[in-house]
Design an enzyme around this catalytic site. Structure first.
Site, PDB file in Angstrom:
ATOM      1  N   ASP A   1     -14.336   7.236   4.710  1.00 20.87           N
ATOM      2  CA  ASP A   1     -13.731   6.966   3.402  1.00 20.87           C
ATOM      3  C   ASP A   1     -14.657   7.499   2.311  1.00 20.87           C
ATOM      4  O   ASP A   1     -15.878   7.340   2.384  1.00 20.87           O
ATOM      5  CB  ASP A   1     -13.504   5.475   3.211  1.00 20.87           C
TER       6      ASP A   1
ATOM      7  N   ASN B   1     -10.888   9.818  -9.242  1.00 21.08           N
ATOM      8  CA  ASN B   1      -9.580  10.278  -9.738  1.00 21.08           C
ATOM      9  C   ASN B   1      -9.368   9.878 -11.199  1.00 21.08           C
ATOM     10  O   ASN B   1      -8.843  10.662 -12.001  1.00 21.08           O
ATOM     11  CB  ASN B   1      -8.453   9.685  -8.886  1.00 21.08           C
TER      12      ASN B   1
ATOM     13  N   ASP C   1      -7.931  15.984  -5.353  1.00 19.20           N
ATOM     14  CA  ASP C   1      -7.387  16.818  -4.270  1.00 19.20           C
ATOM     15  C   ASP C   1      -8.382  17.880  -3.844  1.00 19.20           C
ATOM     16  O   ASP C   1      -8.554  18.147  -2.645  1.00 19.20           O
ATOM     17  CB  ASP C   1      -6.092  17.489  -4.738  1.00 19.20           C
TER      18      ASP C   1
ATOM     19  N   GLU D   1      -7.757   8.860   0.752  1.00 20.05           N
ATOM     20  CA  GLU D   1      -9.066   9.500   0.874  1.00 20.05           C
ATOM     21  C   GLU D   1      -9.747   9.210   2.204  1.00 20.05           C
ATOM     22  O   GLU D   1     -10.921   9.522   2.379  1.00 20.05           O
ATOM     23  CB  GLU D   1      -9.964   9.055  -0.293  1.00 20.05           C
TER      24      GLU D   1
END
Length: 611
Positions: free
Chosen positions: A470, A478, A487, A514
Site C-alpha cells: 500500500d 491525491n 495515477d 493504491e
C-alpha cells in the site's frame, strides 16, 4: 429385212457380233465361272457438253466420236456440267447364268441411264441415280444398279448416259446375280458394324457430356453424327433407308452435310486443341471457316444452282482439313499432350482415304482393307478421339485433384495462420481482460484466479507467500497533487515492482486503489521477507517520482503472509493474514514490512521488520 435377219443370225452364232455395227476390241466376256467383273476398264466415252444427243444419234455417230483405247483405271472426270456417254459390249461366251446385275459404285450420281442395244436391234432402257425415286431400281441396294438378262451365246451393247451436278466417276461392276446378293449381304453386315460403332460412340460420349457438361464431348458427338450421316448418304444408304421418296433432298443432302460436318469438325478441333491459348491466330481462321460453312449449309438448301455449291463446299472442306492438320501439328510442336492422339486419329482417317484412292486407281490391290479403307480409318479415328477425350478427362481430373490439394494446403496454411492469429488475439484479449488498464500489471480478477491455483498447489507441493503493498499517505497525495499525479505515481510503482520481481512464476497485480499484491510460488518465509524488503527499499530510494518538476517522496508499507508446503490454506486466509500484516505496518509507522501467518491475526504475533 434380210440384212437384219442376217445380223440376228450372226449374233446368235457369234458372241462378238452386235446390231450397232460398232467395233469393240475389248468386250466384256462372260466365261463359265464368271461371277464379278470390273467393266470400268472396258469403257470408251464421249463428252456431250450441250447434253443434246439422244441414243439414236449416239449409236449412229459412236465410231467417229468415241474415245480411243480403254482406260488404265476407272474414269473420273470430277465436277462437270457436261453429259457423258460410255459404251462397252458384253458377250456371254460360256456362262450358263443369264441373270446379271450392273452396279455403279458411285451412288451419288444424279442420273445414270443404261441403254441395252441387242442383236435384234431392240433398245431397252433403265434409269437410276440419287435424283431418281429409289423404287425404280431393280434391286433394293444403296448403289446404283441395273438388271441385265443375257443368255449364253448372246451379246449386248451397253450405252451409259451420265448426267450429274457432282463428280462423274464410272467405277462399274458386272455381277452374277447370286454373287451380287451374297456380296451385298456381307457389305451390309460390315457397314452395320461400322455405323453401329459410330452410334455407340455418339451415345457414350453424349452420356459423358450429360454427366460432366464438358462442351468438348458435345462437339465430338455432333462431329460423329454429322460425319456418320454424311457417310451414310455418300454410301447411298440414306437414300435407301431414310428418304427414298425425296430425290431433291437426297441430291442436296451431300453439300449440306459436308457443310454441317466441317462446321462440327472445326468446332471440335478448336475446342479440343484449346486454340484460344495454343494458337490464337489460327483460332480466328477456324471461326471464319465455321462462319463460312454456316452460309454454305444454307446455300446448299436454297441456292438454285446446286453444282457450284457442292464444288465450293468440297473445295473448302479440303482446305479446312488442311487447317485442322496444321492446328494439330502446331499444338503437338508446342507439347500440348492431347494433340498426340488428335494427330494419330486424323492420320488414320487420311490413311484410310489414301488407301481407298490408291485402290480405285489400281495402285494397290483390292482387298478388304483397301475396299473399306475410309470406314476403317474413320472408325479408328473415332476410337482414338474417344481415347483422347478420356485421357483429357483423366488429366483434367488429376489437375483438379492437384489444384484441390494445393487449395487444401493453402487453406490449411491460412487456417493455421488464422488460428495462430486468433490464438495471439485470444492471448491479447486474455491479457487485456487480466491486465489493469492503468498500471499494466495483472488486475484483481486475474489475481484471485491465480491465488486460488497457487493455494491449491501449495497443499500438494512447495511453500508460497503473499505480499500486500500500500502506498503511504496516498490520499493526501491525491488531495495535494491531484488524481493525475496519483495515477502517474501508481504507474511508476507498478514499473518498479515489475523490475524487482523477476521470476517468471511470480505475479504482480493491482489489488485495488493504491494497493498492489505479489504472489510468490515456491517461496518460503525467509525468501519472501528478503524480496519484500528489497521492494520497500527500491521504492524508497530508487523510485524518484517527480511531479511538475518537483521531487515527491514515495514509500510503501508491506504485509507478508506465508504458507509452508503441504499446508491446507485458503486464499482468503492468505489475504486476511497479509492484510493484517499490512495494517500492522501502517500502525507501526509505515515504510516497513510486517509478517503474519494464516490463521493467526493477533497483534502480538506481528513481527515488524525495521528499515
Amino acid at each position: 429385212m434380210n440384212h437384219i435377219a442376217l445380223l440376228v443370225l450372226l449374233a446368235l452364232c457369234s458372241a462378238g457380233a452386235s446390231a450397232t455395227g460398232i467395233p469393240d476390241n475389248f468386250p466384256v466376256v462372260l466365261e463359265e465361272d464368271s461371277g464379278r467383273l470390273d467393266i470400268s476398264r472396258h469403257l470408251t466415252y464421249y463428252e456431250d457438253p450441250s447434253s443434246s444427243l439422244n441414243i439414236s444419234e449416239i449409236i449412229r455417230r459412236w465410231p467417229q466420236i468415241a474415245s480411243d483405247g480403254i482406260p488404265d483405271e476407272a474414269y473420273n472426270f470430277g465436277f462437270t456440267d457436261s453429259t457423258y456417254w460410255f459404251h462397252t459390249r458384253v458377250v456371254n461366251r460360256a456362262s450358263p447364268n443369264d441373270r446379271w446385275v450392273i452396279e455403279g459404285l458411285y451412288p451419288i450420281i444424279d442420273e445414270m441411264e443404261v441403254f441395252f442395244v441387242r442383236a435384234d436391234g431392240s433398245v431397252g432402257r433403265q434409269i437410276a441415280g440419287d435424283a431418281i425415286p429409289f423404287r425404280q431400281r431393280p434391286k433394293d441396294n444403296h448403289n446404283i444398279n441395273f438388271f441385265l438378262k443375257l443368255p449364253m451365246g448372246q451379246s449386248v451393247d451397253l450405252f451409259f448416259r451420265v448426267r450429274t451436278s457432282g463428280a462423274v466417276q464410272m467405277r462399274t461392276l458386272l455381277w452374277h446375280s447370286d454373287d451380287f446378293s451374297s456380296a451385298d449381304h456381307q457389305e451390309r453386315f460390315l457397314l452395320g458394324l461400322y455405323y453401329g460403332l459410330l452410334v455407340c460412340m455418339a451415345i457414350f460420349n453424349f452420356l459423358i457430356f450429360v454427366s460432366f457438361r464438358d462442351t468438348n464431348y458435345l462437339w465430338y458427338v455432333s462431329y460423329i453424327l454429322s460425319y456418320g450421316l454424311l457417310q451414310f448418304t455418300l454410301n447411298g444408304l440414306a437414300f435407301e433407308h431414310l428418304w427414298p421418296e425425296s430425290p431433291w433432298w437426297n441430291n442436296r443432302a451431300v453439300a449440306f452435310l459436308i457443310a454441317a460436318g466441317m462446321f462440327c469438325v472445326l468446332g471440335f478441333s478448336r475446342s479440343f486443341l484449346v486454340l484460344r491459348d495454343n494458337a490464337p491466330r489460327l483460332e480466328k481462321v477456324f471461326l471464319s471457316l465455321m462462319a463460312f460453312f454456316v452460309v454454305a449449309g444454307a446455300a446448299a438448301l436454297f441456292w438454285p444452282a446446286y453444282g457450284p455449291v457442292i464444288r465450293v463446299n468440297t473445295f473448302m472442306a479440303a482446305v479446312s482439313v488442311g487447317f485442322v492438320i496444321l492446328a494439330g501439328g502446331i499444338c503437338l510442336y508446342r507439347r500440348f499432350r492431347p494433340a498426340r492422339y488428335f494427330m494419330v486419329a486424323w492420320t488414320a482417317l487420311l490413311s484410310g482415304m489414301l488407301l481407298y484412292t490408291l485402290k480405285t486407281f489400281a495402285v494397290v490391290p483390292a482387298n478388304f482393307v483397301t475396299e473399306f479403307g475410309i470406314q476403317i480409318g474413320s472408325a479408328f479415328e473415332v476410337i482414338m478421339l474417344s481415347i483422347a477425350l478420356a485421357d483429357r478427362l483423366r488429366h483434367m481430373s488429376l489437375k483438379n485433384q492437384q489444384i484441390q490439394q494445393e487449395m487444401n494446403e493453402t487453406l490449411e496454411t491460412r487456417v493455421a495462420e488464422r488460428t495462430s492469429e486468433l490464438e495471439v488475439a485470444n492471448r491479447q484479449l486474455e491479457a487485456l481482460s487480466s491486465t489493469d488498464g492503468l498500471t499494466g500489471v495483472f488486475n484483481r480478477r486475474y489475481f484471485d484466479v491465480r491465488l486460488a491455483e497457487e493455494a491449491a498447489r501449495c497443499r500438494r507441493q512447495g511453500p508460497m507467500a503473499l505480499i500486500m503493498i500500500d502506498v503511504d499517505h496516498f490520499k493526501s497525495f491525491n488531495d495535494n497533487l491531484g488524481h493525475q499525479a496519483g495515477d502517474a505515481c501508481l504507474q511508476r510503482l507498478a514499473d518498479t515492482l515489475t523490475m524487482v520481481v523477476r521470476r517468471g512464476t511470480d505475479i504482480v497485480a493491482r489489488y485495488g486503489g493504491e494497493e498492489f499484491a505479489i504472489i510468490l510460488p515456491y517461496t518460503d518465509a525467509a525468501g519472501a521477507r528478503t524480496l519484500a524488503e528489497k521492494v520497500r527499499a527500491t521504492v524508497e530510494h530508487e523510485l524518484r517520482f517527480e511531479w511538475e518538476g518537483q521531487p515527491v517522496p514515495v514509500t510503501v508499507s508491506l504485509g507478508l503472509s506465508t504458507a509452508p508446503g503441504g499446508t491446507s490454506v485458503e486464499p482468503c486466509e492468505l489475504i486476511s493474514a497479509a492484510d493484517a500484516a499490512l495494517y500492522a505496518s501502517k500502525q507501526a509507522g509505515r515504510n516497513r514490512v510486517t509478517v503474519h501467518s494464516p490463521g493467526n491475526r493477533r497483534s502480538e504475533t506481528c513481527e515488524p521488520v525495521m528499515p
